[in-house]
Design an enzyme around this catalytic site. Sequence first.
Site, PDB file in Angstrom:
ATOM      1  N   ASN A  10     -35.476  14.771  14.919  1.00  0.00           N
ATOM      2  CA  ASN A  10     -34.457  13.883  14.356  1.00  0.00           C
ATOM      3  C   ASN A  10     -35.092  13.241  13.133  1.00  0.00           C
ATOM      4  O   ASN A  10     -35.894  12.325  13.258  1.00  0.00           O
ATOM      5  CB  ASN A  10     -34.053  12.824  15.392  1.00  0.00           C
ATOM      6  CG  ASN A  10     -33.075  11.804  14.825  1.00  0.00           C
ATOM      7  OD1 ASN A  10     -32.625  11.938  13.677  1.00  0.00           O
ATOM      8  ND2 ASN A  10     -32.758  10.790  15.611  1.00  0.00           N
ATOM      9  N   TRP A  11     -34.727  13.755  11.974  1.00  0.00           N
ATOM     10  CA  TRP A  11     -35.360  13.273  10.739  1.00  0.00           C
ATOM     11  C   TRP A  11     -34.891  11.863  10.371  1.00  0.00           C
ATOM     12  O   TRP A  11     -35.440  11.238   9.494  1.00  0.00           O
ATOM     13  CB  TRP A  11     -35.065  14.233   9.589  1.00  0.00           C
ATOM     14  CG  TRP A  11     -35.726  15.587   9.696  1.00  0.00           C
ATOM     15  CD1 TRP A  11     -36.396  16.115  10.774  1.00  0.00           C
ATOM     16  CD2 TRP A  11     -35.779  16.595   8.672  1.00  0.00           C
ATOM     17  NE1 TRP A  11     -36.865  17.380  10.479  1.00  0.00           N
ATOM     18  CE2 TRP A  11     -36.500  17.699   9.202  1.00  0.00           C
ATOM     19  CE3 TRP A  11     -35.287  16.679   7.365  1.00  0.00           C
ATOM     20  CZ2 TRP A  11     -36.740  18.864   8.451  1.00  0.00           C
ATOM     21  CZ3 TRP A  11     -35.521  17.838   6.624  1.00  0.00           C
ATOM     22  CH2 TRP A  11     -36.241  18.912   7.164  1.00  0.00           C
ATOM     23  N   LYS A  12     -33.827  11.389  11.036  1.00  0.00           N
ATOM     24  CA  LYS A  12     -33.229  10.082  10.716  1.00  0.00           C
ATOM     25  C   LYS A  12     -32.951  10.003   9.209  1.00  0.00           C
ATOM     26  O   LYS A  12     -32.591  11.018   8.618  1.00  0.00           O
ATOM     27  CB  LYS A  12     -34.122   8.962  11.234  1.00  0.00           C
ATOM     28  CG  LYS A  12     -34.439   9.145  12.725  1.00  0.00           C
ATOM     29  CD  LYS A  12     -35.057   7.955  13.386  1.00  0.00           C
ATOM     30  CE  LYS A  12     -35.282   8.250  14.868  1.00  0.00           C
ATOM     31  NZ  LYS A  12     -35.825   7.118  15.601  1.00  0.00           N
ATOM     32  N   HIS A  95     -26.997   8.209  19.666  1.00  0.00           N
ATOM     33  CA  HIS A  95     -28.364   7.705  19.470  1.00  0.00           C
ATOM     34  C   HIS A  95     -28.346   6.176  19.497  1.00  0.00           C
ATOM     35  O   HIS A  95     -27.390   5.551  19.027  1.00  0.00           O
ATOM     36  CB  HIS A  95     -28.919   8.213  18.141  1.00  0.00           C
ATOM     37  CG  HIS A  95     -30.399   7.993  18.019  1.00  0.00           C
ATOM     38  ND1 HIS A  95     -30.939   6.772  17.705  1.00  0.00           N
ATOM     39  CD2 HIS A  95     -31.440   8.836  18.222  1.00  0.00           C
ATOM     40  CE1 HIS A  95     -32.265   6.878  17.698  1.00  0.00           C
ATOM     41  NE2 HIS A  95     -32.598   8.117  18.004  1.00  0.00           N
ATOM     42  N   GLU A  97     -29.746   4.095  17.723  1.00  0.00           N
ATOM     43  CA  GLU A  97     -29.586   3.478  16.393  1.00  0.00           C
ATOM     44  C   GLU A  97     -28.107   3.460  15.975  1.00  0.00           C
ATOM     45  O   GLU A  97     -27.659   2.520  15.329  1.00  0.00           O
ATOM     46  CB  GLU A  97     -30.473   4.221  15.380  1.00  0.00           C
ATOM     47  CG  GLU A  97     -31.938   3.878  15.601  1.00  0.00           C
ATOM     48  CD  GLU A  97     -32.924   4.968  15.212  1.00  0.00           C
ATOM     49  OE1 GLU A  97     -32.565   5.878  14.437  1.00  0.00           O
ATOM     50  OE2 GLU A  97     -34.071   4.907  15.703  1.00  0.00           O
ATOM     51  N   GLU A 167     -33.853   8.634  25.850  1.00  0.00           N
ATOM     52  CA  GLU A 167     -34.693   7.939  24.881  1.00  0.00           C
ATOM     53  C   GLU A 167     -34.741   6.446  25.212  1.00  0.00           C
ATOM     54  O   GLU A 167     -33.846   5.695  24.797  1.00  0.00           O
ATOM     55  CB  GLU A 167     -34.129   8.119  23.470  1.00  0.00           C
ATOM     56  CG  GLU A 167     -34.081   9.552  22.998  1.00  0.00           C
ATOM     57  CD  GLU A 167     -34.135   9.643  21.481  1.00  0.00           C
ATOM     58  OE1 GLU A 167     -34.947  10.410  20.985  1.00  0.00           O
ATOM     59  OE2 GLU A 167     -33.380   8.923  20.800  1.00  0.00           O
ATOM     60  N   GLY A 173     -40.082   4.744  18.062  1.00  0.00           N
ATOM     61  CA  GLY A 173     -40.722   4.255  16.837  1.00  0.00           C
ATOM     62  C   GLY A 173     -41.742   3.154  17.064  1.00  0.00           C
ATOM     63  O   GLY A 173     -42.184   2.496  16.129  1.00  0.00           O
ATOM     64  N   SER A 213     -41.507   8.234  20.660  1.00  0.00           N
ATOM     65  CA  SER A 213     -42.939   8.333  20.320  1.00  0.00           C
ATOM     66  C   SER A 213     -43.600   9.580  20.905  1.00  0.00           C
ATOM     67  O   SER A 213     -44.781   9.566  21.244  1.00  0.00           O
ATOM     68  CB  SER A 213     -43.700   7.063  20.754  1.00  0.00           C
ATOM     69  OG  SER A 213     -43.168   5.927  20.093  1.00  0.00           O
TER      70      SER A 213
HETATM   71  P1  13P Z   1     -39.782   8.429  17.449  1.00  0.00           P
HETATM   72  O1  13P Z   1     -40.278   9.799  17.848  1.00  0.00           O
HETATM   73  O2  13P Z   1     -40.092   8.084  16.027  1.00  0.00           O
HETATM   74  O3  13P Z   1     -40.192   7.379  18.431  1.00  0.00           O
HETATM   75  O4  13P Z   1     -38.174   8.508  17.499  1.00  0.00           O
HETATM   76  C1  13P Z   1     -37.562   8.986  18.631  1.00  0.00           C
HETATM   77  C2  13P Z   1     -36.130   9.141  18.347  1.00  0.00           C
HETATM   78  O5  13P Z   1     -35.409   8.173  18.198  1.00  0.00           O
HETATM   79  C3  13P Z   1     -35.608  10.510  18.224  1.00  0.00           C
HETATM   80  O6  13P Z   1     -34.222  10.508  18.203  1.00  0.00           O
END
Ligand code: 13P
Length: 248
Positions: A10-12, A95, A97, A167, A173, A213
Site C-alpha cells: 500500500n504505497w499510500k 483502510h 486512514e 491491521e 506506521g 509495520s
Molecule cells: P506500515 O507498514 O507503514 O505500518 O503500514 C501498514 C498499512 O497501513 C498498510 O495498509
Amino acid sequence: MARKRIIAGNWKMNKTPEEAKALCADLKDLVVNDNVDVVYCVPAIDITTVAEAVKGTNVHVGAQNFYIEDKGAFTGEISAPMLKEAGVEYIIIGHSERRDIFGENDVLINAKVKKAFASGLKPILCCGESLALRKAGTYKEWIERQIKWDLTDVTADQVKNLVIAYEPIWAIGTGETASADQAQEVCKLIRDLIAKLYDADTAEAVRIQYGGSMNAGNAAELLAKDDIDGGLIGGASLKTDFAQIVNA
Ligand code: 13P
C-alpha cells in the site's frame, strides 16, 4: 485447500509517476515468485504508469480508493470502471486512514465491497482496532462487528475471492508490530467468523493478511502462522525491502 499467499504494497500517498516507474524498475527482477500474488496498490495518478511497467510480470495493480457510482457529479472521485479500464485488479477498502481521516463508515464500506465485486474488482477489506480497544480488551468484538457490517449482503462466492487485511491501528506506521501470536489470534478469529457467517469452504478459501509495520525482518515469522496468508505493507513497500517480504 492451499491458499495462495498475497503480498500487497500500500504505497499510500507516496511516489509521483516518475518515482513510481523507478520503483517498479528497481523491484522488477526481485519480486518474481510464482507462489505469491504480488500487488502494488498505488495512488490513482500512478496507475497507468505502473500498469505499463508491470505488464507481462507476476505483479498485479491495485488502487487505494474509489466511489460507488460509475460516473457523474462526484467531484474528486474515481469510479470502478475507470480503475478497471486502467488495469486495476485489486482495491483497498476500509483502510483505517480512510475511516479515521476521511470519515468513511461501515455503511459506505459495505457499499464499496458490493460495488467492487459487481464491477469485477477484488476487494482488500481492512479491519483493525485502536490502541484503546486493544488495552480495554474489547478488540475481538470490535473486529467481529466491523466484518459483519462490511460483509452485509455479500455472498459466499464473493467472500471466497475476498482478501481481508487485519491491521491493528496501533501497529500502522509506528514501528510496533503485533507479535506473530497476536496477529494469528485475530486472523483465526476472522476465519472462524467467516465459517460462522458462511460455511467451512468459504472460511478455508478467504485470504487473510496482516498489516502494520511488517518488514523484511519480521515477515517470515508472521507469514509462518496458519491463518496469515499474506501482508499489506505500507512503509516497507516503498523500497526494495518489499522484495524480501515477497520471498520471506
Ligand atoms: P506500515 O507498514 O507503514 O505500518 O503500514 C501498514 C498499512 O497501513 C498498510 O495498509
